[in-house]
Design a protein around this motif. Structure first.
Motif, mmCIF file in Angstrom:
data_model
loop_
_atom_site.group_PDB
_atom_site.id
_atom_site.type_symbol
_atom_site.label_atom_id
_atom_site.label_comp_id
_atom_site.label_asym_id
_atom_site.label_seq_id
_atom_site.Cartn_x
_atom_site.Cartn_y
_atom_site.Cartn_z
ATOM 1 N N GLY A 52 35.483 42.480 45.179
ATOM 2 C CA GLY A 52 36.506 41.934 44.255
ATOM 3 C C GLY A 52 36.615 40.745 43.792
ATOM 4 O O GLY A 52 37.259 40.423 42.638
ATOM 5 N N THR A 53 36.213 39.681 44.622
ATOM 6 C CA THR A 53 36.248 38.324 44.149
ATOM 7 C C THR A 53 35.197 38.090 43.315
ATOM 8 O O THR A 53 35.466 37.291 42.330
ATOM 9 C CB THR A 53 35.786 37.511 45.644
ATOM 10 N N HIS A 54 34.056 38.608 43.413
ATOM 11 C CA HIS A 54 32.962 38.556 42.253
ATOM 12 C C HIS A 54 33.595 39.102 40.711
ATOM 13 O O HIS A 54 33.301 38.557 39.900
ATOM 14 C CB HIS A 54 31.788 39.138 42.730
ATOM 15 N N LYS A 55 34.210 40.050 40.987
ATOM 16 C CA LYS A 55 34.430 40.835 39.848
ATOM 17 C C LYS A 55 35.749 40.008 38.976
ATOM 18 O O LYS A 55 35.643 39.971 37.970
ATOM 19 C CB LYS A 55 34.961 42.240 40.115
ATOM 20 N N GLU A 56 36.501 39.433 39.933
ATOM 21 C CA GLU A 56 37.743 38.901 39.475
ATOM 22 C C GLU A 56 37.600 37.385 38.919
ATOM 23 O O GLU A 56 37.794 36.779 37.961
ATOM 24 C CB GLU A 56 38.491 38.815 40.467
ATOM 25 N N HIS A 57 36.668 36.522 39.809
ATOM 26 C CA HIS A 57 36.298 35.317 39.598
ATOM 27 C C HIS A 57 35.169 34.787 38.961
ATOM 28 O O HIS A 57 34.978 33.793 38.254
ATOM 29 C CB HIS A 57 36.461 34.521 40.723
ATOM 30 N N LYS A 114 34.250 41.576 36.014
ATOM 31 C CA LYS A 114 35.150 42.715 35.896
ATOM 32 C C LYS A 114 34.813 43.876 34.886
ATOM 33 O O LYS A 114 34.687 45.001 34.978
ATOM 34 C CB LYS A 114 36.607 42.083 35.530
ATOM 35 N N LYS A 115 34.425 43.298 33.560
ATOM 36 C CA LYS A 115 33.678 44.110 32.530
ATOM 37 C C LYS A 115 32.706 43.584 31.868
ATOM 38 O O LYS A 115 32.746 42.322 31.424
ATOM 39 C CB LYS A 115 34.889 44.482 31.412
#
Length: 142
Positions: free
Chosen positions: A85-90, A94-95
């Protein structure tokens, strides 16, 4: 990195063996419910590995087992799954905004390199991610 579908529950035994070679033993294991196959349950039981898998049938965990199972699940969810989640968000995962397998792999590679660079910068004493904000150590360091 592969873009092909696979059933990850088949990797439990290999993961435990690799863990044992590095850490010299395994007594507890936290994993998603997809890993709770009969084969994996049998393997863990034979090797005296406690898991957070739900019990099959009408059996329930004892109070101590419930506490341990809950703690294992909580640690897995926050430490392991939280990283995704951290990697995807920051870090821009995410996309994926590029097309083509090679470009997608490069995007993931650069994000991973960024994550590691940030970790290294945070660990080094006296280093800051923002050098202009860094405080001098003493009067001679200005």
């Amino acid at each position: 990195m592969s873009f092909k579908n696979f059933n990850e529950c088949k990797r439990l035994k290999i993961s435990v063996v690799k863990h044992k070679t590095v850490f010299k033993g395994t007594s507890q294991l936290g994993a998603d419910r997809i890993y709770a196959t009969n084969e994996n349950r049998r393997y863990c039981t034979e090797n005296s590995i406690f898991t957070c898998f739900p019990k099959k049938g009408p059996k329930n965990h004892s109070k101590a087992e419930k506490i341990l199972s809950s703690e294992i699940s909580k640690q897995r969810a926050t430490v392991r799954e939280g990283v995704f989640g951290t990697h995807k968000e920051h870090y821009g995962l995410k996309k994926i905004k590029v097309r083509g397998e090679k470009r997608e792999m490069l995007m993931v590679l650069f994000a991973t390199m960024t994550v590691n660079a940030v970790k290294i910068a945070k660990k080094e004493p006296g280093r800051s991610l923002h050098p202009e904000r860094r405080q001098p150590k003493d009067e001679n360091d200005q």
